[in-house]
Scaffold this active site. Structure first.
Site, PDB file in Angstrom:
ATOM      1  N   SER A 158       0.808  -1.222   0.000  1.00 25.40           N
ATOM      2  CA  SER A 158       0.000   0.000   0.000  1.00 25.40           C
ATOM      3  C   SER A 158       0.839   1.268   0.000  1.00 25.40           C
ATOM      4  O   SER A 158       1.920   1.331   0.601  1.00 25.40           O
ATOM      5  CB  SER A 158      -0.877  -0.017   1.261  1.00 25.40           C
ATOM      6  OG  SER A 158      -1.410   1.254   1.513  1.00 25.40           O
ATOM      7  N   GLU A 202       0.206   3.585   1.811  1.00 28.33           N
ATOM      8  CA  GLU A 202       0.309   3.979   3.226  1.00 28.33           C
ATOM      9  C   GLU A 202       1.700   3.684   3.782  1.00 28.33           C
ATOM     10  O   GLU A 202       2.081   4.214   4.819  1.00 28.33           O
ATOM     11  CB  GLU A 202      -0.749   3.253   4.058  1.00 28.33           C
ATOM     12  CG  GLU A 202      -2.132   3.850   3.962  1.00 28.33           C
ATOM     13  CD  GLU A 202      -2.222   5.248   4.550  1.00 28.33           C
ATOM     14  OE1 GLU A 202      -1.983   5.409   5.740  1.00 28.33           O
ATOM     15  OE2 GLU A 202      -2.516   6.189   3.795  1.00 28.33           O
ATOM     16  N   TYR A 235      -1.575   0.234  10.716  1.00 26.17           N
ATOM     17  CA  TYR A 235      -1.856  -0.395   9.419  1.00 26.17           C
ATOM     18  C   TYR A 235      -0.649  -0.247   8.488  1.00 26.17           C
ATOM     19  O   TYR A 235      -0.182  -1.218   7.885  1.00 26.17           O
ATOM     20  CB  TYR A 235      -3.095   0.257   8.778  1.00 26.17           C
ATOM     21  CG  TYR A 235      -3.314  -0.140   7.337  1.00 26.17           C
ATOM     22  CD1 TYR A 235      -3.964  -1.322   7.008  1.00 26.17           C
ATOM     23  CD2 TYR A 235      -2.855   0.663   6.285  1.00 26.17           C
ATOM     24  CE1 TYR A 235      -4.154  -1.692   5.676  1.00 26.17           C
ATOM     25  CE2 TYR A 235      -3.037   0.302   4.954  1.00 26.17           C
ATOM     26  CZ  TYR A 235      -3.693  -0.878   4.652  1.00 26.17           C
ATOM     27  OH  TYR A 235      -3.869  -1.236   3.340  1.00 26.17           O
TER      28      TYR A 235
END
Ligand code: NDP
Ligand code: GDR
Length: 329
Positions: free
Chosen positions: A127, A129, A151
């Site tokens: 991701s 992220e 996460y």
């Protein structure tokens, strides 16, 4: 013999689009989903029919022995690991649970592959992220990671585990570093879908206000259906590698609101209120991807831009509440 794919997270947004894509390509598909006290296969129910080679198994990334059993039984040619606790906000509330599914779940699956000795190709849903507090703009495969949530940290673990199994055990393991991708099937708590669904409900007189957190964060939003094609392409290459998948356009949440409400002739400022409970302890302020490598090596490119994405999501949610979308200009 048709190719066999094994998909974790098959009942999620991406799992459903990937299943559709692979069925079109003639694959036999096996997916795991978790037992739930209420129905949780709505996104794929339309695909469960006799002419489709689709089998759903109960399974969980935290249950390594059943993963191993399933892999031995199925002997998949390709494995797509899409299962995860995927909500960044929730990961602050439940960091350990997030790490167990989003981080250790990857290791469990990689170990199941290694110990069952099957020959297969592995896709890890990494991701944007992981870039978190972005060290450069735009972000590409070589940009250092600085995750900003449990996460994001978990995804960094999954990324490096996949690289490690590639290097240590010669597993064909590829990471797709996917930037935000959305659709009418997006979970209702992610900001894009929260906005388009609320807008439709406000228009239908079912809701008065929309409560949001930080409107200034910038995201590179694409269309999920485009992005699952990149996953498949990664596993069709001669060698495993890691690829950024993005649109190369970034917008604030505020711009998403303006575009969505503006499309149906409404002013978002009359309806949106800020609720601090939707603010995160640490925010990712700016994501913008450079997917030149995916374009060059995979021949991939997005087909839906920001405006097109907003409109297709608003149209779908208007229909969902029984309203007619605006006429196309
Ligand atoms: P969703 O949240 O829609 O789907 C996640 C899926 O994972 C669900 O099917 C969920 O099942 C399943 N799952 C959760 N925990 C477990 C577990 N312990 N064992 C097995 N399955 C589990 O996410 P998306 O479809 O949007 O994303 C797919 C993947 O891509 C995720 O890993 C996500 O983190 C990653 N990703 C997503 C991006 C995006 O913008 N959408 C961008 C980059 C990466 P259940 O219904 O039971 O909860
Ligand atoms: P993100 O998506 O965190 O980028 O992760 P999300 O839509 O949750 O948040 C995007 C931005 O919007 C801001 N925001 C809000 N977010 C939510 N969910 N709810 C709100 O009310 C709200 N108000 C403002 C957030 O602060 C944030 O800045 C998604 C997930 O799909 C991950 O699994 C995936 O890895 C990344 O995208 C890429």
């Amino acid at each position: 013999m048709p190719k066999k794919a094994f998909i974790t997270g098959i009942n999620g947004q991406d799992g459903s689009y990937l299943t559709e894509l692979l069925l079109e390509k003639g694959y036999e598909i096996h997916g795991i989903f978790r037992r739930s006290s209420v129905p949780n296969t709505q996104r794929i129910d339309h695909l469960v029919k006799p002419e489709n080679k689709l089998t759903l198994h109960f399974g969980d990334l935290q249950d390594t022995s059943s993963l191993m059993q399933l892999l031995n039984d199925v002997q998949p040619d390709e494995i797509y690991n899409l299962g995860a606790q995927s909500e960044v906000g929730v990961s602050f509330a439940n960091p350990q649970y997030t790490a167990e599914s989003t981080a250790l779940g990857v290791l469990n699956l990689l170990e199941a592959i290694r110990q069952s000795k099957i020959r297969t190709r592995f896709y890890q849903a990494s991701s944007s992220e992981m870039f978190g507090m972005a060290q450069e703009v735009p972000q590409k495969e070589t940009t250092p990671f600085h995750p900003r949530s449990p996460y994001g940290v978990s995804k960094v673990f999954g990324y490096w585990m996949s690289v490690n199994y590639r290097e240590a055990y010669k597993l064909f393991a590829s990471n797709g570093i996917l930037f935000n991708h959305e659709s009418p099937r997006r979970g209702e708590t992610f900001v894009t879908r929260k906005i388009t669904l609320a807008l439709a409900r406000i228009k239908a007189g079912l809701q008065d206000k929309l409560y949001l957190g930080n409107l200034n964060a910038k995201r590179d939003w694409g269309y999920a259906k485009d992005y699952v094609e990149a996953m498949w392409l990664m596993l069709q290459q001669d060698k495993p590698d890691d690829f950024v998948v993005s649109t190369g356009e970034t917008h604030t949440i505020r711009e998403f609101l303006e575009e969505a409400f503006g499309y149906v002739g409404m002013d978002y400022q009359k309806y949106v209120e800020i609720d601090p409970k939707f603010m995160r302890p640490a925010e990712v302020d700016l994501l913008l991807g450079d997917c030149s490598k995916a374009k060059k090596v995979l021949g991939w490119k997005h087909s839906v831009d920001f405006k097109g994405l907003v409109r297709l999501m608003v149209d779908a949610d208007l229909k969902l509440v029984g309203l007619t979308p605006p006429a196309k200009k």
